[in-house]
Design an enzyme around this catalytic site. Structure first.
Site, mmCIF file in Angstrom:
data_model
loop_
_atom_site.group_PDB
_atom_site.id
_atom_site.type_symbol
_atom_site.label_atom_id
_atom_site.label_comp_id
_atom_site.label_asym_id
_atom_site.label_seq_id
_atom_site.Cartn_x
_atom_site.Cartn_y
_atom_site.Cartn_z
ATOM 1 N N GLY A 77 0.841 -1.205 0.000
ATOM 2 C CA GLY A 77 0.000 0.000 0.000
ATOM 3 C C GLY A 77 0.869 1.246 0.000
ATOM 4 O O GLY A 77 0.543 2.259 0.622
ATOM 5 N N GLY A 82 -0.290 5.093 -0.979
ATOM 6 C CA GLY A 82 -1.290 5.821 -0.195
ATOM 7 C C GLY A 82 -0.697 7.041 0.485
ATOM 8 O O GLY A 82 0.485 7.366 0.316
ATOM 9 N N GLN A 83 -1.515 7.701 1.293
ATOM 10 C CA GLN A 83 -1.112 8.963 1.936
ATOM 11 C C GLN A 83 0.130 8.775 2.811
ATOM 12 O O GLN A 83 1.101 9.514 2.705
ATOM 13 C CB GLN A 83 -2.271 9.501 2.778
ATOM 14 C CG GLN A 83 -2.024 10.892 3.324
ATOM 15 C CD GLN A 83 -2.842 11.199 4.579
ATOM 16 O OE1 GLN A 83 -3.411 10.304 5.206
ATOM 17 N NE2 GLN A 83 -2.893 12.463 4.947
ATOM 18 N N LEU A 84 0.112 7.778 3.678
ATOM 19 C CA LEU A 84 1.257 7.524 4.557
ATOM 20 C C LEU A 84 2.403 6.876 3.780
ATOM 21 O O LEU A 84 3.566 7.255 3.906
ATOM 22 C CB LEU A 84 0.819 6.625 5.725
ATOM 23 C CG LEU A 84 1.905 6.121 6.655
ATOM 24 C CD1 LEU A 84 2.555 7.284 7.418
ATOM 25 C CD2 LEU A 84 1.347 5.105 7.656
ATOM 26 N N ASP A 130 1.977 -1.644 -4.769
ATOM 27 C CA ASP A 130 0.629 -1.106 -4.744
ATOM 28 C C ASP A 130 -0.196 -1.827 -5.800
ATOM 29 O O ASP A 130 0.335 -2.544 -6.642
ATOM 30 C CB ASP A 130 0.631 0.409 -4.974
ATOM 31 C CG ASP A 130 -0.480 1.074 -4.165
ATOM 32 O OD1 ASP A 130 -0.212 1.569 -3.058
ATOM 33 O OD2 ASP A 130 -1.634 1.064 -4.639
ATOM 34 N N ASP A 142 -1.329 -7.236 -5.291
ATOM 35 C CA ASP A 142 -2.614 -7.230 -4.592
ATOM 36 C C ASP A 142 -2.406 -8.038 -3.321
ATOM 37 O O ASP A 142 -2.172 -9.249 -3.379
ATOM 38 C CB ASP A 142 -3.686 -7.885 -5.494
ATOM 39 C CG ASP A 142 -5.038 -7.943 -4.799
ATOM 40 O OD1 ASP A 142 -5.129 -7.560 -3.610
ATOM 41 O OD2 ASP A 142 -6.002 -8.384 -5.455
ATOM 42 N N TYR A 191 -14.403 0.014 10.080
ATOM 43 C CA TYR A 191 -12.955 0.292 10.076
ATOM 44 C C TYR A 191 -12.399 0.121 11.505
ATOM 45 O O TYR A 191 -11.400 -0.570 11.721
ATOM 46 C CB TYR A 191 -12.732 1.714 9.561
ATOM 47 C CG TYR A 191 -11.325 2.248 9.649
ATOM 48 C CD1 TYR A 191 -10.287 1.669 8.939
ATOM 49 C CD2 TYR A 191 -11.047 3.381 10.425
ATOM 50 C CE1 TYR A 191 -8.999 2.195 9.004
ATOM 51 C CE2 TYR A 191 -9.764 3.914 10.492
ATOM 52 C CZ TYR A 191 -8.751 3.314 9.782
ATOM 53 O OH TYR A 191 -7.485 3.832 9.847
ATOM 54 N N LYS A 206 -9.793 -2.612 12.941
ATOM 55 C CA LYS A 206 -8.528 -2.224 13.580
ATOM 56 C C LYS A 206 -8.438 -2.837 14.986
ATOM 57 O O LYS A 206 -7.374 -3.286 15.420
ATOM 58 C CB LYS A 206 -8.404 -0.698 13.661
ATOM 59 C CG LYS A 206 -8.112 -0.030 12.317
ATOM 60 C CD LYS A 206 -6.748 -0.423 11.784
ATOM 61 C CE LYS A 206 -6.412 0.234 10.455
ATOM 62 N NZ LYS A 206 -5.197 -0.318 9.819
HETATM 63 C C1 AKB Z 1 -9.860 8.004 9.082
HETATM 64 O O1 AKB Z 1 -10.330 9.147 9.236
HETATM 65 O O2 AKB Z 1 -10.537 7.026 8.769
HETATM 66 C C2 AKB Z 1 -8.395 7.802 9.334
HETATM 67 C C3 AKB Z 1 -8.109 7.387 10.743
HETATM 68 C C4 AKB Z 1 -8.373 8.314 11.851
HETATM 69 O O3 AKB Z 1 -7.651 6.305 10.969
HETATM 70 N N1 AKB Z 1 -7.660 8.995 9.027
#
Ligand code: AKB
Length: 318
Positions: A8, A11-13, A34, A52, A142, A146
């Site tokens: 990945g 991506g942003q990070l 990626d 992938d 999400y 996590k």
């Molecule tokens: C999001 O907003 O989903 C992320 C996070 C806080 O993990 N930037």
């Protein structure tokens, strides 16, 4: 010699972390991967492969053939996008982590890095100075993925001795690449609109506080954690991490000091409920005590730095 695989990476990070890893370990020892071939242009300084992460065999072949010693697994579906297709978000976020942890076990990798998030917290979590250990009942897919991922990381560490390390990132703000699908993304977009001379339509309320961090601090924290002696990394689920906390009104006021005619309007949407379920601020004393974490940037310092550097993306505004 370490061989680093970044999953990945576009991506942003990843776009910024991969560069720092290449500076540290040498571009020839870093493989950025990626999903899309178009991402290759970003990685002139290191190797690049299309990958992938859901293709377990392809990932295994790459790790084996390249004698990979460390994996940074950054690919994930973020909070706002996750709510649009929860089953897909769960599938991608969990299966990909399990692929990586299994490979770390099989090939006895030196280290694995996997980002967690403030999204592991939920509406019943103490909102101010949220402690490392407290009630966590996330209500986004999400956050649920996590939270489960953190448990898997600790499990692989305890049962199989996999040296996996993780940080609960706040919202990450950088100017070099755009985030995608997060709730904290407004705090990136606002700088682009301010510089483009456009009014900003904010999808959160003006008083909606969230923990945030400038990208150089995010990179520093990640590299510090990954280079810390194994015995210093006492938390194997994921560390609370903090730098600053602000509301949309406060970031707007910070920008006004540089661009006095900038305008904002607040039109909260479904992301407001996500923001409301997350902490206002985070207690990261464990990270500070265990491996010496200390951020460099507050809101005004970040704003000044972004507004100085972002014009490179808008040459006409220089
Ligand atoms: C999001 O907003 O989903 C992320 C996070 C806080 O993990 N930037």
């Amino acid at each position: 010699m370490e061989k680093i695989l970044v999953i990945g990476a576009a991506g942003q990070l990843g776009s910024e972390l991969t560069k720092s890893l290449s500076d540290l370990f040498g571009g020839e020892n870093v493989i950025a991967t990626d999903l899309q071939e178009v991402a290759r242009v970003k990685f002139g300084y290191c190797r690049f492969e299309v990958l992938d992460v859901m293709n377990k065999e392809a990932l295994r072949d790459l790790v084996k053939e390249e004698k990979v010693s460390q994996i940074y697994h950054l690919a994930a579906v973020l909070s706002a996008t996750g709510e649009k297709n929860p089953l897909f978000a769960w599938h991608l976020n969990m299966e990909s982590l399990l692929h990586v942890l299994e490979l770390a076990k099989e090939f006895k990798l030196d280290k694995v890095y996997w980002p967690s998030s403030i999204a592991v917290f939920g509406p019943n979590t103490p909102k101010v100075n949220t402690p490392q250990y407290c009630v966590k009942e996330p209500n986004t897919i999400y956050g649920i993925s996590k939270q489960a991922g953190e448990r898997w990381c600790e499990y692989y560490f305890q049962k199989y001795n996999v040296d996996v390390r993780s940080l609960r990132y706040p919202g990450l703000i950088g100017y070099k690449s755009l985030p995608g699908g997060g709730t904290t993304d407004y705090a990136v977009d606002i700088y682009h609109k301010a510089l483009a001379g456009e009014k900003f339509n904010c999808f959160l309320r003006e008083d909606s506080y969230l923990p945030m961090m400038y990208m150089p601090d995010a990179i520093k924290s990640t590299l510090d954690l990954m280079s810390a002696p194994r015995e210093s990394v006492k938390i194997r689920s994921s560390y609370n991490l903090s730098a600053m906390s602000f509301s949309p009104k406060e970031i707007y006021q910070s920008i006004l000091k540089h661009i006095p005619d900038f305008k904002i309007e607040y039109n909260p949407d479904f992301r407001q409920a996500i923001a409301d379920s997350w902490p206002d601020s985070i207690d990261d004393s464990c990270a500070r005590a265990d491996w010496g974490w200390k951020p460099d940037y507050d809101l005004d310092r970040m704003t000044a730095d972004i507004l100085k550097n972002l014009p490179d993306f808008y040459p006409s505004k220089k």
